[in-house]
Motif scaffolding. Sequence first.
Motif, PDB file in Angstrom:
ATOM      1  N   TRP A 107      -5.042  -4.686  -1.333  1.00 49.96           N
ATOM      2  CA  TRP A 107      -4.336  -4.991  -0.069  1.00 49.96           C
ATOM      3  C   TRP A 107      -5.299  -5.057   1.119  1.00 49.96           C
ATOM      4  O   TRP A 107      -4.975  -5.647   2.140  1.00 49.96           O
ATOM      5  N   ASP A 108      -6.492  -4.421   0.990  1.00 48.06           N
ATOM      6  CA  ASP A 108      -7.477  -4.494   2.083  1.00 48.06           C
ATOM      7  C   ASP A 108      -8.140  -5.868   2.134  1.00 48.06           C
ATOM      8  O   ASP A 108      -8.540  -6.329   3.208  1.00 48.06           O
TER       9      ASP A 108
ATOM     10  N   ASP B 150      -0.835  -5.089   3.074  1.00 49.23           N
ATOM     11  CA  ASP B 150      -1.267  -3.900   3.809  1.00 49.23           C
ATOM     12  C   ASP B 150      -0.519  -3.947   5.142  1.00 49.23           C
ATOM     13  O   ASP B 150      -0.809  -4.780   6.006  1.00 49.23           O
TER      14      ASP B 150
ATOM     15  N   GLU C 212       0.803  -1.228   0.000  1.00 43.76           N
ATOM     16  CA  GLU C 212       0.000   0.000   0.000  1.00 43.76           C
ATOM     17  C   GLU C 212       0.829   1.267   0.000  1.00 43.76           C
ATOM     18  O   GLU C 212       0.507   2.215  -0.704  1.00 43.76           O
TER      19      GLU C 212
ATOM     20  N   ASP D 206      -3.623  -2.230   8.477  1.00 34.34           N
ATOM     21  CA  ASP D 206      -5.018  -2.018   8.098  1.00 34.34           C
ATOM     22  C   ASP D 206      -5.750  -1.550   9.344  1.00 34.34           C
ATOM     23  O   ASP D 206      -5.821  -2.275  10.344  1.00 34.34           O
TER      24      ASP D 206
HETATM   25 CA    CA Z   1      -6.282  -1.056   4.399  1.00 34.40          CA
END
Ligand code: CA
Length: 262
Positions: free
Chosen positions: A211-212, A84, A68, A87
């Motif tokens: 990436w989430d 990520d 990210e 997060d």
């Molecule tokens: Ca995220």
Amino acid sequence: MIDLEPFHKIAVLAAKRGGRILKEGLRQEITVSYKGALDIVTNIDTRSEKAIVALISRHFPDHRIMAEEGSGRKGRSPYQWIIDPLDGTTNFSHRFPFFCVSIALEVKGRVRLGVIYDPVRRELFTAEKGKGAFLNGSPIQTSSVKELYKSLLVTGFSYDIQTDPKNTFDHFINFTLNAQAVRRTGSAALDLCYVAAGRFDGFWETKLRPWDTAAGSLILCEAGGRITDFSGKPYSIYGDEILGTNRKIHKEMVQILNKKNT
Ligand code: CA
Ligand code: IPD
Ligand code: CA
């Protein structure tokens, strides 16, 4: 079938290394920079990403990396890591302890491995394609709730919520009126893991990035859940909409998402 074990081991090491940095970061100075009006990055996001990328690069120097905060690497390898490093950055920047590290491995464009680590609760969620989902090594599965009115749902809002006229407040209102309750935790990756572990029954959100959701979507599918877009069509981590459920309330959630408010 490829043996994912060597990748799995390094992914867990990297997630724990990043997680340690986040947990220590909670007790250190946190500096915030703005990527957008609401979209922030902290010095700790960057520190975690550098450590994770360095470890993965040391073991797999040819693999591509999508991370990210930009320390990724392009190339021709069929393997791509999707990372990520933190997060739940908004939570973290307020020292609200709900956040995680998310790491996935795509092979020829398909997510095969997902690892998500919550360092505060020391919860490690893992999945390999076709082999089930696990929390700290024990198998997990989605809930058995069958009706929307008995369901605990979770969602999140994209960072352009204040300016996009197509925001998702209607969905929030409709689900609040039709489910048992709706929560907003601030970490989409953990939201997906919590549906996988049967703690929530359904999750929806728009405009998430690979990436989430890459690791969390595999973990949820492997725990017996179902993931589609808002109309029930196949989900892509590169798409705009995600609906992830315990499978049983999926249809009811699709109906609500397609309801037109007047
Ligand atoms: Ca995220
Ligand atoms: C955010 C979180 C949040 C979701 C946002 C994401 P970040 O990721 O997952 O729950 O609502 O849309 O961007 O910025 O904390 O890594
Ligand atoms: Ca992040």
